[in-house]
Scaffold this motif. Structure first.
Motif, PDB file in Angstrom:
ATOM      1  N   VAL A  28       0.828  -1.258  -0.054  1.00 28.06           N
ATOM      2  CA  VAL A  28       0.027  -0.050   0.085  1.00 28.06           C
ATOM      3  C   VAL A  28       0.930   1.272   0.051  1.00 28.06           C
ATOM      4  O   VAL A  28       0.624   2.131  -0.746  1.00 28.06           O
ATOM      5  N   VAL A  29       1.920   1.356   0.601  1.00 24.19           N
ATOM      6  CA  VAL A  29       2.771   2.418   1.037  1.00 24.19           C
ATOM      7  C   VAL A  29       3.673   2.604  -0.571  1.00 24.19           C
ATOM      8  O   VAL A  29       3.765   3.796  -0.796  1.00 24.19           O
ATOM      9  N   VAL A  34       1.424   7.678   2.788  1.00 25.43           N
ATOM     10  CA  VAL A  34      -0.127   7.574   3.058  1.00 25.43           C
ATOM     11  C   VAL A  34       0.236   7.522   4.730  1.00 25.43           C
ATOM     12  O   VAL A  34       1.116   7.286   5.383  1.00 25.43           O
ATOM     13  N   THR A  35      -1.043   7.758   5.233  1.00 18.20           N
ATOM     14  CA  THR A  35      -1.371   7.723   6.840  1.00 18.20           C
ATOM     15  C   THR A  35      -1.638   6.275   7.081  1.00 18.20           C
ATOM     16  O   THR A  35      -1.970   5.553   6.200  1.00 18.20           O
ATOM     17  N   ILE A  36      -1.437   6.139   8.418  1.00 16.59           N
ATOM     18  CA  ILE A  36      -1.734   4.897   9.052  1.00 16.59           C
ATOM     19  C   ILE A  36      -3.274   4.672   8.771  1.00 16.59           C
ATOM     20  O   ILE A  36      -3.860   3.642   8.177  1.00 16.59           O
ATOM     21  N   ALA A  37      -3.950   5.740   9.096  1.00 21.19           N
ATOM     22  CA  ALA A  37      -5.544   5.620   8.840  1.00 21.19           C
ATOM     23  C   ALA A  37      -5.870   5.083   7.007  1.00 21.19           C
ATOM     24  O   ALA A  37      -6.856   4.456   6.947  1.00 21.19           O
ATOM     25  N   LEU A  77       3.701   7.312   6.088  1.00 17.55           N
ATOM     26  CA  LEU A  77       4.313   6.444   5.968  1.00 17.55           C
ATOM     27  C   LEU A  77       4.968   6.466   4.594  1.00 17.55           C
ATOM     28  O   LEU A  77       4.322   6.674   3.434  1.00 17.55           O
ATOM     29  N   VAL A  78       6.370   6.245   4.604  1.00 17.88           N
ATOM     30  CA  VAL A  78       7.089   6.208   3.200  1.00 17.88           C
ATOM     31  C   VAL A  78       7.923   4.964   3.207  1.00 17.88           C
ATOM     32  O   VAL A  78       8.614   4.557   4.122  1.00 17.88           O
ATOM     33  N   THR A  81      14.658   2.636   0.968  1.00 19.98           N
ATOM     34  CA  THR A  81      15.201   1.758   0.222  1.00 19.98           C
ATOM     35  C   THR A  81      15.292   0.372   0.582  1.00 19.98           C
ATOM     36  O   THR A  81      15.154  -0.464  -0.421  1.00 19.98           O
ATOM     37  N   ARG A  82      15.607   0.061   1.437  1.00 18.88           N
ATOM     38  CA  ARG A  82      15.500  -1.240   2.334  1.00 18.88           C
ATOM     39  C   ARG A  82      13.925  -1.826   1.935  1.00 18.88           C
ATOM     40  O   ARG A  82      13.780  -3.020   1.623  1.00 18.88           O
ATOM     41  N   GLY A  83      13.103  -1.340   2.346  1.00 24.19           N
ATOM     42  CA  GLY A  83      11.627  -1.712   2.133  1.00 24.19           C
ATOM     43  C   GLY A  83      11.242  -1.798   0.649  1.00 24.19           C
ATOM     44  O   GLY A  83      10.637  -2.808   0.542  1.00 24.19           O
ATOM     45  N   ARG A  84      11.647  -0.911  -0.077  1.00 21.03           N
ATOM     46  CA  ARG A  84      11.327  -1.158  -1.516  1.00 21.03           C
ATOM     47  C   ARG A  84      12.125  -2.366  -2.264  1.00 21.03           C
ATOM     48  O   ARG A  84      11.500  -2.962  -2.852  1.00 21.03           O
TER      49      ARG A  84
END
Length: 126
Positions: A28-29, A34-37, A77-78, A81-84
């Motif tokens: 999703v991010v 985006v916000t948590i909501a 939330l963004v 590089t590690r997450g991507r």
């Protein structure tokens, strides 16, 4: 069926240090800050559940928080590089897995299953 799909998702995500839930939040991010909501609404989850998952992803260096210029009380939330990198790794494994599953099912059966699932979704929403 849901349990089987979650187990398959966990197995696909595990080599990247993720679970199905963490993978889905990253997905999703990945579409933009985006916000948590907003993540909670998109996924049909509670904010508390997403907050806990986001905190674990942030601790693992896969998500960061930024100020939200639209709302001083909210944080965005963004992906890092590690997450991507982790997300792309899981997406490659998932594509190969989906192709293997699809190869064992006829196109007409897949279309039929999709139609049935759409109809069930419409019934449950209405």
């Amino acid at each position: 069926m849901n349990g089987l799909l979650l187990s398959a998702g966990d197995a696909l995500a595990r080599p990247a240090g993720l679970t199905s839930a963490r993978w889905q939040v990253l997905g999703v991010v990945d579409h933009g800050p985006v916000t948590i909501a907003e993540v909670a609404r998109t996924m049909g989850l509670t904010r508390q559940t997403v907050r806990q998952t986001a905190a674990s992803l942030a601790s693992a260096g896969m998500l960061d928080y930024e100020d939200d210029p639209r709302d001083r009380r909210a944080r965005l939330l963004v992906l890092t590089t590690r997450g991507r990198t982790a997300l792309r790794s899981v997406e490659r494994r998932q594509a190969a897995w989906a192709n293997q599953v699809a190869a064992r099912t006829s196109l007409s059966d897949l279309r039929s299953a999709i139609g049935i699932l759409r109809d069930l979704g419409d019934l449950l929403e209405g």
